[in-house]
Design a protein around this motif. Sequence first.
Motif, PDB file in Angstrom:
ATOM      1  N   LYS A 282       0.849  -1.195   0.000  1.00 34.50           N
ATOM      2  CA  LYS A 282       0.000   0.000   0.000  1.00 34.50           C
ATOM      3  C   LYS A 282       0.884   1.245   0.000  1.00 34.50           C
ATOM      4  O   LYS A 282       1.839   1.345   0.758  1.00 34.50           O
ATOM      5  N   GLY A 283       0.566   2.164  -0.877  1.00 36.86           N
ATOM      6  CA  GLY A 283       1.339   3.385  -0.981  1.00 36.86           C
ATOM      7  C   GLY A 283       2.549   3.261  -1.890  1.00 36.86           C
ATOM      8  O   GLY A 283       3.208   4.253  -2.177  1.00 36.86           O
ATOM      9  N   GLU A 284       2.881   2.057  -2.344  1.00 40.64           N
ATOM     10  CA  GLU A 284       4.014   1.886  -3.260  1.00 40.64           C
ATOM     11  C   GLU A 284       3.537   1.478  -4.651  1.00 40.64           C
ATOM     12  O   GLU A 284       3.817   2.168  -5.619  1.00 40.64           O
TER      13      GLU A 284
ATOM     14  N   LYS B 225      -7.513  -9.296  -5.389  1.00 39.20           N
ATOM     15  CA  LYS B 225      -8.581  -8.881  -4.473  1.00 39.20           C
ATOM     16  C   LYS B 225      -8.151  -7.678  -3.630  1.00 39.20           C
ATOM     17  O   LYS B 225      -8.936  -6.758  -3.403  1.00 39.20           O
ATOM     18  N   THR B 226      -6.904  -7.681  -3.196  1.00 34.74           N
ATOM     19  CA  THR B 226      -6.390  -6.568  -2.392  1.00 34.74           C
ATOM     20  C   THR B 226      -6.352  -5.286  -3.210  1.00 34.74           C
ATOM     21  O   THR B 226      -6.744  -4.217  -2.727  1.00 34.74           O
ATOM     22  N   ALA B 227      -5.887  -5.363  -4.453  1.00 29.48           N
ATOM     23  CA  ALA B 227      -5.825  -4.178  -5.315  1.00 29.48           C
ATOM     24  C   ALA B 227      -7.218  -3.593  -5.525  1.00 29.48           C
ATOM     25  O   ALA B 227      -7.394  -2.376  -5.509  1.00 29.48           O
ATOM     26  N   LEU B 228      -8.204  -4.448  -5.693  1.00 32.91           N
ATOM     27  CA  LEU B 228      -9.581  -3.964  -5.855  1.00 32.91           C
ATOM     28  C   LEU B 228     -10.074  -3.294  -4.578  1.00 32.91           C
ATOM     29  O   LEU B 228     -10.741  -2.253  -4.639  1.00 32.91           O
ATOM     30  N   GLN B 229      -9.762  -3.877  -3.423  1.00 31.71           N
ATOM     31  CA  GLN B 229     -10.185  -3.287  -2.143  1.00 31.71           C
ATOM     32  C   GLN B 229      -9.558  -1.916  -1.937  1.00 31.71           C
ATOM     33  O   GLN B 229     -10.220  -0.993  -1.491  1.00 31.71           O
TER      34      GLN B 229
ATOM     35  N   ALA C 173      -4.074   0.330 -10.274  1.00 30.23           N
ATOM     36  CA  ALA C 173      -4.637  -0.042 -11.580  1.00 30.23           C
ATOM     37  C   ALA C 173      -4.378  -1.529 -11.826  1.00 30.23           C
ATOM     38  O   ALA C 173      -3.230  -1.976 -11.743  1.00 30.23           O
ATOM     39  N   VAL C 174      -5.420  -2.270 -12.098  1.00 24.20           N
ATOM     40  CA  VAL C 174      -5.294  -3.699 -12.396  1.00 24.20           C
ATOM     41  C   VAL C 174      -5.293  -3.845 -13.912  1.00 24.20           C
ATOM     42  O   VAL C 174      -6.271  -3.483 -14.578  1.00 24.20           O
TER      43      VAL C 174
ATOM     44  N   LEU D 131     -12.627  -3.942 -15.789  1.00 23.70           N
ATOM     45  CA  LEU D 131     -12.435  -5.149 -14.978  1.00 23.70           C
ATOM     46  C   LEU D 131     -13.490  -6.173 -15.344  1.00 23.70           C
ATOM     47  O   LEU D 131     -14.588  -5.805 -15.707  1.00 23.70           O
ATOM     48  N   PRO D 132     -13.239  -7.448 -15.239  1.00 23.25           N
ATOM     49  CA  PRO D 132     -11.974  -8.034 -14.822  1.00 23.25           C
ATOM     50  C   PRO D 132     -10.965  -8.039 -15.967  1.00 23.25           C
ATOM     51  O   PRO D 132     -11.357  -8.096 -17.132  1.00 23.25           O
TER      52      PRO D 132
END
Length: 103
Positions: free
Chosen positions: A42-44, A59-63, A68-69, A90-91
């Motif tokens: 997070k933050g990087e 899942k973490t990136a979406l939360q 950007a996924v 997405l997806p």
Amino acid sequence: PLACMEGMVACFSGYGKREAVILGLAVRCVGGRTSRENGLRKGEATHLICKAAAGTKYKTALQWGNVAVVTAEWLWACARYGLSLPPPPLPPSLPFCLPCSLN
């Protein structure tokens, strides 16, 4: 390197070691860098380049909502056209489509 990609910090999900090395080289070629130890921090991390719409990193990136996924195809298209293209809908397992003006 592309000036528009200078702030990109990418990590990968679903790719084997060999694929991740190639993608890491591509990220550096366009002007970005990879996150430490391929971690989603997070933050990087600004981009998660994933093979499929699945997994913990996905899942973490979406939360978090601020990562950007994208897919490897997105990265190759950015390199090809010399642009930071918008992330695909997405997806990311859906085929990557270029904006009509670039086809």
